[in-house]
Design an enzyme around this catalytic site. Structure first.
Site, short mmCIF file in Angstrom:
data_model
loop_
_atom_site.label_atom_id
_atom_site.label_comp_id
_atom_site.label_asym_id
_atom_site.label_seq_id
_atom_site.Cartn_x
_atom_site.Cartn_y
_atom_site.Cartn_z
CG ASN A 1 -1.76 1.21 1.44
OD1 ASN A 1 -1.75 2.07 0.67
ND2 ASN A 1 -2.40 1.40 2.61
CD1 TRP A 2 3.87 1.13 -2.54
CD2 TRP A 2 4.07 2.46 -4.61
NE1 TRP A 2 4.59 0.40 -3.60
CE2 TRP A 2 4.87 1.33 -4.56
CE3 TRP A 2 4.14 3.46 -5.54
CZ2 TRP A 2 5.95 1.11 -5.59
CZ3 TRP A 2 5.11 3.35 -6.49
CH2 TRP A 2 5.83 1.95 -6.63
CE LYS A 3 0.23 3.22 4.48
NZ LYS A 3 0.07 3.72 6.23
CG HIS B 1 -5.70 2.14 5.27
ND1 HIS B 1 -5.35 3.10 6.10
CD2 HIS B 1 -4.60 1.28 4.98
CE1 HIS B 1 -4.26 2.52 6.41
NE2 HIS B 1 -3.71 1.81 5.92
CD GLU C 1 -2.86 5.81 6.73
OE1 GLU C 1 -2.78 5.47 5.52
OE2 GLU C 1 -1.75 5.26 7.27
CD GLU D 1 -3.48 -2.34 7.43
OE1 GLU D 1 -2.25 -2.59 6.81
OE2 GLU D 1 -3.95 -1.32 7.16
CB SER E 1 5.11 -2.10 11.96
OG SER E 1 5.13 -0.43 12.43
N GLY F 1 2.90 -1.27 4.29
CA GLY F 1 2.89 0.31 3.80
C GLY F 1 4.47 0.68 3.45
N GLY F 2 4.82 1.43 4.43
CA GLY F 2 6.21 1.75 4.43
C GLY F 2 7.39 1.18 3.54
P1 PGA Z 1 2.96 0.45 7.52
O1 PGA Z 1 1.45 0.48 6.97
O2 PGA Z 1 3.30 -0.93 7.01
O3 PGA Z 1 3.91 1.55 7.00
O4 PGA Z 1 2.71 0.27 9.12
C1 PGA Z 1 0.65 -0.47 6.65
C2 PGA Z 1 -0.63 0.22 6.10
O5 PGA Z 1 -1.28 1.13 6.61
O6 PGA Z 1 -1.27 -0.58 5.36
#
Ligand code: PGA
Length: 242
Positions: free
Chosen positions: A8-10, A95, A97, A163, A201, A222-223
Site C-alpha cells: 500500500n503505497w498510500k 483503511h 487512515e 491492521e 509495521s 505500507g512503508g
Molecule cells: P505500515 O502501513 O506497513 O507502514 O505500518 C501499513 C498500512 O497502513 O497498510
C-alpha cells in the site's frame, strides 16, 4: 491458501516510481513466483501505467479506495468501474487512515466493498482497533463490529486485512500470539477461503514469523513496500517454494 503480499503505497509515488517496480521484477530475475500473489496499490495516478506495463510480470496492481457509485456528480472521486478500466485487480477499502481522515463508517466501507465486487474486483477490507481500544480489552469486540458492519454478503472472493491502528507506521506490532488470536477470531467470522492479511509495521525482519502464523495468509505492507530492497524479502518470507 496462496499467500497475498500487498503493498500500500498510500500518497507516495510519482511516475519515476516505476523504477522501483522494475527493480523488484529484476530481483525475481524473470522467474515470477507462482506460489504467492504480489500486489502493489500505488496512488490512482499510477494505476493505469503500472497495470499496462507490469501485469504480465506477475505483479498485480490495485487501488487504495473507490467511490460507492458507478459514475455521477462526485467531484474528485473515482469509481470501482474506472479503476477496473485502468487495470486494477483489487481495491483496498476501509483503511484506518480513510476511516479516520474521511469519516468513513463501516456502512460506507461495505458500500465500497460492494462497488469493488460490482466492478469485478476483489475488495481488501481493512479492520483494526486503536491503542486505547486494545488497552481497554476491546480489540476483539471492535474488530467484530467492524467485520459485521463492513463485510458485504457475497459468494465472490474478498480479502480481509487486520491492521491495528497503533501498529501502522509506528514500528510497533502486536505479539505473535495476539495476531494469531485476532486472526483465528476473524477466520471464524469470514467466509471459507477468505485470505486474511496482517498489516502494521511489517518489515523484512518480522515478516517471516508473522507470515508463519496460522490464519495469516499474507501481509498488507505500507512503508516497507515503497522500495524493492525491503519489499522483496517480505514477499520471499511468505511460506512456499520461492
Ligand atoms: P505500515 O502501513 O506497513 O507502514 O505500518 C501499513 C498500512 O497502513 O497498510
Amino acid at each position: 491458501m496462496k499467500p497475498l503480499i500487498a503493498g500500500n503505497w498510500k500518497m507516495n509515488g510519482l511516475q519515476s516510481a516505476k523504477q522501483e517496480i522494475e527493480r523488484l521484477i529484476e530481483k525475481f530475475s524473470g522467474a515470477a513466483p507462482d506460489d504467492r500473489d504480489v500486489l502493489i496499490c500505488p496512488p490512482a495516478t499510477l494505476i493505469a501505467g503500472f497495470a499496462a506495463n507490469y501485469s504480465d510480470e506477475a505483479i498485480q496492481i490495485g487501488a487504495q479506495d473507490c467511490h460507492p457509485e458507478t459514475s455521477g456528480a462526485h467531484t474528485g472521486d473515482v469509481s470501482a468501474e474506472m479503476l477496473a478500466d485502468a487495470g486494477a485487480a483489487f481495491i483496498i477499502v476501509g483503511h484506518s487512515e480513510r476511516r479516520a481522515d474521511h469519516g468513513e463508517t463501516s456502512d460506507i466501507v461495505r458500500a465500497k466493498a460492494q462497488a469493488a465486487l460490482r466492478a469485478g474486483l476483489t475488495p481488501i477490507i481493512c479492520v483494526g482497533e486503536t491503542r486505547e481500544e486494545r488497552e481497554a480489552g476491546e480489540a476483539l469486540n471492535i474488530v467484530g463490529d467492524q467485520l459485521d458492519g463492513s463485510l458485504p454478503e457475497t459468494g465472490a472472493e474478498i480479502v480481509v486485512a487486520y491492521e491495528p491502528v497503533w501498529a501502522i507506521g509506528t514500528g510497533l506490532t502486536p505479539t505473535l500470539e495476539d495476531i494469531g488470536d485476532m486472526h483465528d477470531f476473524i477466520r471464524s467470522k469470514t467466509p471459507e477461503g477468505t485470505r486474511l492479511l496482517y498489516g502494521g509495521s511489517v518489515k523484512p525482519g518480522n515478516a517471516g514469523e508473522i507470515l508463519a502464523i496460522t490464519n495469516v495468509n499474507g501481509a498488507l505492507v505500507g512503508g516497507a513496500s515503497l522500495n524493492a530492497d525491503d519489499f522483496y524479502p517480505i514477499i520471499k518470507a511468505a511460506p512456499g517454494a520461492m
